[in-house]
Motif scaffolding. Structure first.
Motif, PDB file in Angstrom:
ATOM      1  N   SER A 152       1.839   9.931   3.103  1.00 44.22           N
ATOM      2  CA  SER A 152       0.386   9.762   3.030  1.00 44.22           C
ATOM      3  C   SER A 152      -0.228   9.651   4.422  1.00 44.22           C
ATOM      4  CB  SER A 152       0.061   8.498   2.239  1.00 44.22           C
ATOM      5  OG  SER A 152      -1.301   8.160   2.351  1.00 44.22           O
ATOM      6  N   SER A 174       1.901   3.341   1.309  1.00 39.01           N
ATOM      7  CA  SER A 174       2.690   3.243   0.079  1.00 39.01           C
ATOM      8  C   SER A 174       1.863   3.489  -1.187  1.00 39.01           C
ATOM      9  CB  SER A 174       3.365   1.870  -0.006  1.00 39.01           C
ATOM     10  OG  SER A 174       2.394   0.854  -0.084  1.00 39.01           O
ATOM     11  N   THR A 175       0.553   3.560  -1.068  1.00 43.13           N
ATOM     12  CA  THR A 175      -0.300   3.810  -2.237  1.00 43.13           C
ATOM     13  C   THR A 175      -0.090   5.245  -2.717  1.00 43.13           C
ATOM     14  OG1 THR A 175      -1.943   2.249  -1.411  1.00 43.13           O
ATOM     15  CG2 THR A 175      -2.673   3.773  -3.098  1.00 43.13           C
ATOM     16  N   THR A 176       0.064   5.398  -4.031  1.00 39.89           N
ATOM     17  CA  THR A 176       0.332   6.720  -4.601  1.00 39.89           C
ATOM     18  C   THR A 176      -0.929   7.327  -5.223  1.00 39.89           C
ATOM     19  OG1 THR A 176       0.901   5.879  -6.799  1.00 39.89           O
ATOM     20  CG2 THR A 176       2.693   6.012  -5.180  1.00 39.89           C
ATOM     21  N   LEU A 218      -6.160   3.655   3.109  1.00 37.33           N
ATOM     22  CA  LEU A 218      -5.126   3.427   2.105  1.00 37.33           C
ATOM     23  C   LEU A 218      -3.809   3.076   2.771  1.00 37.33           C
ATOM     24  CD1 LEU A 218      -5.860   6.501  -0.179  1.00 37.33           C
ATOM     25  CD2 LEU A 218      -6.120   4.103  -0.844  1.00 37.33           C
ATOM     26  N   SER A 219      -3.064   2.189   2.140  1.00 34.36           N
ATOM     27  CA  SER A 219      -1.716   1.887   2.603  1.00 34.36           C
ATOM     28  C   SER A 219      -0.875   3.153   2.453  1.00 34.36           C
ATOM     29  CB  SER A 219      -1.129   0.773   1.724  1.00 34.36           C
ATOM     30  OG  SER A 219       0.261   0.670   1.930  1.00 34.36           O
ATOM     31  N   ILE A 228      -9.504  -1.059   1.198  1.00 32.22           N
ATOM     32  CA  ILE A 228      -9.927   0.339   1.156  1.00 32.22           C
ATOM     33  C   ILE A 228     -11.430   0.474   1.346  1.00 32.22           C
ATOM     34  CG2 ILE A 228      -7.974   0.984  -0.312  1.00 32.22           C
ATOM     35  CD1 ILE A 228      -9.996   1.226  -2.661  1.00 32.22           C
ATOM     36  N   GLN A 263      -1.692   5.706  -8.553  1.00 30.74           N
ATOM     37  CA  GLN A 263      -2.419   4.438  -8.444  1.00 30.74           C
ATOM     38  C   GLN A 263      -3.916   4.684  -8.243  1.00 30.74           C
ATOM     39  OE1 GLN A 263       0.292   2.938  -5.256  1.00 30.74           O
ATOM     40  NE2 GLN A 263      -0.184   0.955  -6.186  1.00 30.74           N
ATOM     41  N   ILE A 264      -4.245   5.629  -7.378  1.00 34.10           N
ATOM     42  CA  ILE A 264      -5.653   5.938  -7.103  1.00 34.10           C
ATOM     43  C   ILE A 264      -6.325   6.451  -8.375  1.00 34.10           C
ATOM     44  CG2 ILE A 264      -7.208   7.421  -5.769  1.00 34.10           C
ATOM     45  CD1 ILE A 264      -4.908   7.434  -3.602  1.00 34.10           C
ATOM     46  N   VAL A 300      -5.941  -3.172  -1.807  1.00 32.45           N
ATOM     47  CA  VAL A 300      -4.966  -2.366  -2.539  1.00 32.45           C
ATOM     48  C   VAL A 300      -3.728  -2.253  -1.659  1.00 32.45           C
ATOM     49  CG1 VAL A 300      -4.477  -0.115  -3.573  1.00 32.45           C
ATOM     50  CG2 VAL A 300      -6.798  -1.050  -3.670  1.00 32.45           C
ATOM     51  N   ASP A 301      -2.594  -2.714  -2.155  1.00 33.13           N
ATOM     52  CA  ASP A 301      -1.342  -2.674  -1.384  1.00 33.13           C
ATOM     53  C   ASP A 301      -1.520  -3.253   0.025  1.00 33.13           C
ATOM     54  OD1 ASP A 301       0.106  -1.545  -3.478  1.00 33.13           O
ATOM     55  OD2 ASP A 301      -0.296   0.500  -2.825  1.00 33.13           O
TER      56      ASP A 301
END
Length: 78
Positions: A41, A11-13, A8-9, A72, A16-17, A67-68
Motif C-alpha cells: 500500500s 496494513s489497511t486492506t 492509511l496504515s 485517516i 477493510q476500506i 484505523v489501524d
C-alpha cells in the motif's frame, strides 16, 4: 462522488476500506493504491459512491477516524 482516503496504515486492506464505506451506502468502486514494485500500500485509496448524499455522510463520519493506529483523512477527490 469520488472520495480520496489518505494517511492509511500500510496494513489497511481494500476489504477493510470497502466495509467502512458500505455502511453509508452502495459503493461503485474501491481502489487501494499499491506500489508497482513492492505490491504494498502507498497509504491512500479512492472510493466512488453513486449517491452524493451517502458519500458526504461517509466523508463526514470517517474523516479523522482512527484505523489501524492511523488517523485517516477523507475528502472529495479532485
Amino acid at each position: 462522488m469520488k472520495l480520496l482516503i489518505r494517511n492509511l496504515s500500510r496494513s489497511t486492506t481494500e476489504i477493510q476500506i470497502h466495509k467502512m464505506f458500505e455502511e453509508f451506502g452502495k459503493i461503485s468502486a474501491c481502489n487501494l493504491v499499491l506500489d508497482e514494485k513492492t505490491g504494498k500500500s502507498k497509504g491512500f485509496a479512492f472510493v466512488e459512491m453513486a449517491d452524493d448524499e451517502q458519500a458526504t455522510r461517509a466523508m463526514k463520519a470517517l474523516h479523522e477516524m482512527m484505523v489501524d493506529k492511523s488517523r485517516i483523512r477523507v475528502k472529495i477527490a479532485e
